[in-house]
Design an enzyme around this catalytic site. Structure first.
Site, PDB file in Angstrom:
ATOM      1  CG  ASP A   1      -0.383  -0.624   2.468  1.00  0.00           C
ATOM      2  OD1 ASP A   1       0.965  -0.576   2.788  1.00  0.00           O
ATOM      3  OD2 ASP A   1      -0.953  -1.121   3.208  1.00  0.00           O
TER       4      ASP A   1
ATOM      5  CG  ASP B   1      -8.869  -2.481  12.584  1.00  0.00           C
ATOM      6  OD1 ASP B   1      -8.058  -2.899  12.108  1.00  0.00           O
ATOM      7  OD2 ASP B   1      -9.247  -1.509  12.257  1.00  0.00           O
TER       8      ASP B   1
ATOM      9  CG  HIS C   1      -6.341  -2.643   9.196  1.00  0.00           C
ATOM     10  ND1 HIS C   1      -6.359  -2.186  10.423  1.00  0.00           N
ATOM     11  CD2 HIS C   1      -5.207  -2.132   8.561  1.00  0.00           C
ATOM     12  CE1 HIS C   1      -5.295  -1.342  10.524  1.00  0.00           C
ATOM     13  NE2 HIS C   1      -4.423  -1.595   9.316  1.00  0.00           N
TER      14      HIS C   1
ATOM     15  CD  GLU D   1      -8.964   0.776   7.969  1.00  0.00           C
ATOM     16  OE1 GLU D   1      -8.825  -0.021   8.707  1.00  0.00           O
ATOM     17  OE2 GLU D   1      -8.518   1.945   7.890  1.00  0.00           O
TER      18      GLU D   1
END
Length: 262
Positions: free
Chosen positions: A70, A139, A141, A146
């Site tokens: 990314d 979380d 991801h 996400e």
């Protein structure tokens, strides 16, 4: 799924680096070995060990092509928080990989959608990724996918959650508002297409994410849970990250790995 539990972060990174090096050295195809790479704190120890191996003459990256996961949208590569800068500062400047073999999404592309399509096409032109190294957020991801991102997603523009911007704010003068609101990211489907996936999970703050990856159901809420569907997924973790695993799960993977070493 294979889960490799190590005593601490350092040992986890050493195990992962040795695994990657072994795969690169065993690669006999005419095409280059294609390696997917992440940024963040999790892989730094792996990069340091791989760089040490390279300097010691134990491994070469001359026939390795890399694709990073990314990049922030709207951040020039010269910015000290761009992932282009991170990768060169922490890894590429310390190994013998040819510059033309390095692939990182262009966060300043005039047409971000076209840039993402180009990236997917270039990965495909090499026959896909041989091994995708990654890390996950608290979380769960994976890359910038996400919670509730499609598990079949491809490389594209991602909106970053408030939580992610708060966590990453520590790199932007502790100001979440300075963290870009969007990023370019490979998709879950992109990662799942790779021949192997090796995910690093360390620290007690990632314990819930590890448990969701291993013991939970496959769900868009925990995009890391898609790993359960991959035929050659490996999670390398440290003891602190195992705090939410059930005792039986923990013992099972320790037992399996012990037998692997025998």
């Amino acid at each position: 799924m294979r889960v490799v539990i190590q005593d601490n972060y350092s040992k986890m990174c050493q195990w992962a680096a040795n695994y990657i090096a072994k795969k690169i050295k065993a690669h006999k195809e005419d095409r280059p070995f294609v390696l997917g790479l992440p940024t963040g704190s999790s892989p730094i120890g792996v990069y340091q060990e791989l760089a040490r191996m390279n300097k010691a003459g134990e491994i070469t990256f001359k026939n390795v092509v890399t694709f990073n996961m990314d990049e922030y949208l709207g951040l020039p590569r010269e910015h000290d928080q761009s992932y282009w800068y991170f990768m060169h500062d922490n890894f590429f400047n310390h190994i013998d990989i040819p510059a033309e073999n390095i692939n990182i999404l262009n966060g300043m592309a005039e047409d971000p959608v076209a840039e993402c399509a180009r990236y997917e096409e270039k990965i495909a032109s090499y026959g896909g990724v041989d091994l995708f190294l990654g890390g996950i957020g608290v979380d769960g991801h994976l890359a910038f996918n996400e919670p509730f991102t499609s598990l079949t997603s491809r490389t594209g523009v991602r909106d970053l959650t408030t939580d992610t911007r708060i966590v990453n704010g520590r790199f932007f003068e502790n100001d979440p508002e300075k963290v870009p609101a969007q990023a370019l990211s490979v998709g879950i489907g992109t990662v799942m297409d790779s021949k192997e996936v090796l995910i690093l999970i360390s620290g007690h703050n990632k314990a819930r994410a590890l448990a969701a990856s291993v013991e939970g159901g496959v769900s868009q809420k925990w995009t890391c849970s898609a790993l359960q569907l991959h035929p050659a997924a490996i999670i390398a973790c440290d003891e602190p990250a195992c705090g939410e695993l059930t005792v039986d799960t923990y013992k099972y993977f320790l037992d399996i790995e012990r037998k692997e070493r025998l």
